[in-house]
Design a protein around this motif. Structure first.
Motif, PDB file in Angstrom:
ATOM      1  N   ASN A 166      44.988  48.049  35.591  1.00 59.99           N
ATOM      2  CA  ASN A 166      46.186  47.339  36.051  1.00 59.99           C
ATOM      3  C   ASN A 166      46.930  48.220  37.057  1.00 59.99           C
ATOM      4  OD1 ASN A 166      48.663  45.974  36.390  1.00 59.99           O
ATOM      5  ND2 ASN A 166      48.590  45.180  34.298  1.00 59.99           N
ATOM      6  N   MET A 167      46.888  47.815  38.317  1.00 58.62           N
ATOM      7  CA  MET A 167      47.538  48.577  39.395  1.00 58.62           C
ATOM      8  C   MET A 167      48.648  47.759  40.048  1.00 58.62           C
ATOM      9  SD  MET A 167      44.025  50.166  40.960  1.00 58.62           S
ATOM     10  CE  MET A 167      42.972  48.885  40.261  1.00 58.62           C
ATOM     11  N   SER A 168      49.176  46.782  39.310  1.00 53.54           N
ATOM     12  CA  SER A 168      50.144  45.852  39.884  1.00 53.54           C
ATOM     13  C   SER A 168      51.493  46.491  40.194  1.00 53.54           C
ATOM     14  CB  SER A 168      50.356  44.670  38.919  1.00 53.54           C
ATOM     15  OG  SER A 168      50.853  45.131  37.663  1.00 53.54           O
ATOM     16  N   ASN A 169      51.780  47.648  39.602  1.00 55.02           N
ATOM     17  CA  ASN A 169      53.091  48.268  39.811  1.00 55.02           C
ATOM     18  C   ASN A 169      53.048  49.403  40.830  1.00 55.02           C
ATOM     19  OD1 ASN A 169      51.609  50.025  38.165  1.00 55.02           O
ATOM     20  ND2 ASN A 169      53.449  50.831  37.185  1.00 55.02           N
ATOM     21  N   LEU A 170      51.967  49.553  41.573  1.00 55.84           N
ATOM     22  CA  LEU A 170      51.834  50.683  42.498  1.00 55.84           C
ATOM     23  C   LEU A 170      52.306  50.362  43.915  1.00 55.84           C
ATOM     24  CD1 LEU A 170      48.401  52.210  41.391  1.00 55.84           C
ATOM     25  CD2 LEU A 170      50.722  52.725  40.584  1.00 55.84           C
TER      26      LEU A 170
END
Length: 336
Positions: free
Chosen positions: A119-123
């Motif tokens: 999960n890289m949605s907050n980068l």
């Protein structure tokens, strides 16, 4: 893949011997690089199986972390750029350039390792090299006295030039975190970014405020920013009620909160450089050139970066300056 575009308007002002230019410059990047551990165990594995080998619970059982470079990061850039350049009689010059810009991406460095491989949605955040505003001033003053006089006074006192530039810019951003395995996926699987110590991001309860103080002259634990002394903070670490703005993520989890990457900015920089130049021609093709150069000639102390580690006693503080001290250089060059 990178797309670039710009729209530039330029206007010449003959009476002022000047050119004014204003431009919109934009860019869009696709398929930039980052690093993902394709053999990362699910978050909470070590909490669910205390004392067990993490390699027994990875997708490829028995193997440790497997880092894979992937081209899955996007970026964009938008800026307003303006400049004014003037040319005067006798060879003197003056120029000023200003940039107001914003660069965003999901990874700023070729070897950035993401904390959570699933999960890289907050980068998505400001780039680590994002500088919101920058101003550059440059000049060259050709001393007009005794110019073109071929006598002793003209050769010694004429032809001197003073050149210099001044640069002022805002600071680059960084994130808050530590290299601790809160997620329970192994200490060897921590994320790694170019700025700060964020292996795994800490949870943010509110945005920190820019206090802008320098703590290098303070001593004692009671004077610390983390102890509630706002006079020591470069950025605040507590709210008005004394509650900490950052806390460690819950055991067995990654912090997937948006806005935690690159949400605090380093201090800005300014630099002042000046040169004294004089040519001593001998023939049409030979001669000497004397240069005296002073870098950061006013010896302005640019602050170093603040402490971004929330477990440190100096968290939120700036206690030193960078190494950009005044530097003097003298040179004599013979050309032929």
């Amino acid at each position: 893949t990178r797309w670039n575009w710009n729209l530039t308007i330029e206007h010449e002002i003959p009476k002022a011997q000047s050119v004014f230019q204003v431009a919109y410059v934009g860019a869009r990047g696709y398929h930039n690089w980052d690093v993902v551990d394709i053999n990362q165990a699910p978050a909470g594995t070590l909490q669910a199986h205390p004392g067990a080998s993490i390699n027994a619970y990875r997708p490829y059982i028995g193997f440790s972390s497997i880092q894979q470079e992937q081209s899955g990061v996007n970026s964009n850039y938008n800026s307003l750029q303006a400049s004014w350049n003037s040319h005067f009689r006798g060879g003197s010059l003056f120029g000023v350039a200003y940039t107001w810009q914003k660069s965003m991406d999901g990874s700023s460095n070729y070897r950035d390792i993401v904390p959570d491989s699933y999960n890289m949605s907050n980068l998505w955040a400001p780039s680590e090299y994002d500088i919101p505003q920058a101003l550059m001033v440059n000049y060259l003053w050709a001393e007009p006295f005794y110019a073109n006089q071929h006598n002793l006074a003209g050769e010694v006192l004429g032809g001197w030039q003073i050149a210099g530039n001044m640069q002022f810019q805002k600071g680059t951003p960084c994130g808050i975190g530590t290299k601790n395995d809160y997620a329970g996926v192994s200490v060897n699987d921590e994320g790694s970014f170019g700025c700060g110590s964020e292996g795994q991001f800490w949870v943010k309860s509110a945005d920190p405020k820019h206090a802008g103080h320098f703590a290098g002259y303070l001593a004692g634990s009671a004077t610390k920013c983390a102890a509630g002394n706002s006079a020591a903070c470069y950025f605040t670490t507590q709210d008005s009620s004394g509650n900490k703005l950052y806390s460690a993520p819950a055991a067995g989890t990654f912090n997937l909160q948006k806005g935690v990457r690159d949400n605090v900015r380093n201090p800005g920089k300014e630099n002042w450089n000046v040169s004294l130049i004089k040519a001593f021609p001998i023939t049409e093709s030979t001669g000497f050139e004397f240069r005296a150069e002073a870098y950061n000639f006013i010896n302005h102390p640019n602050w170093s970066g603040p402490d971004f580690n929330p477990t440190d006693g100096n968290f939120g503080e700036i206690t030193g300056k960078d190494g950009n001290n005044r530097n003097l250089q003298f040179g004599l060059r013979f050309h032929f």
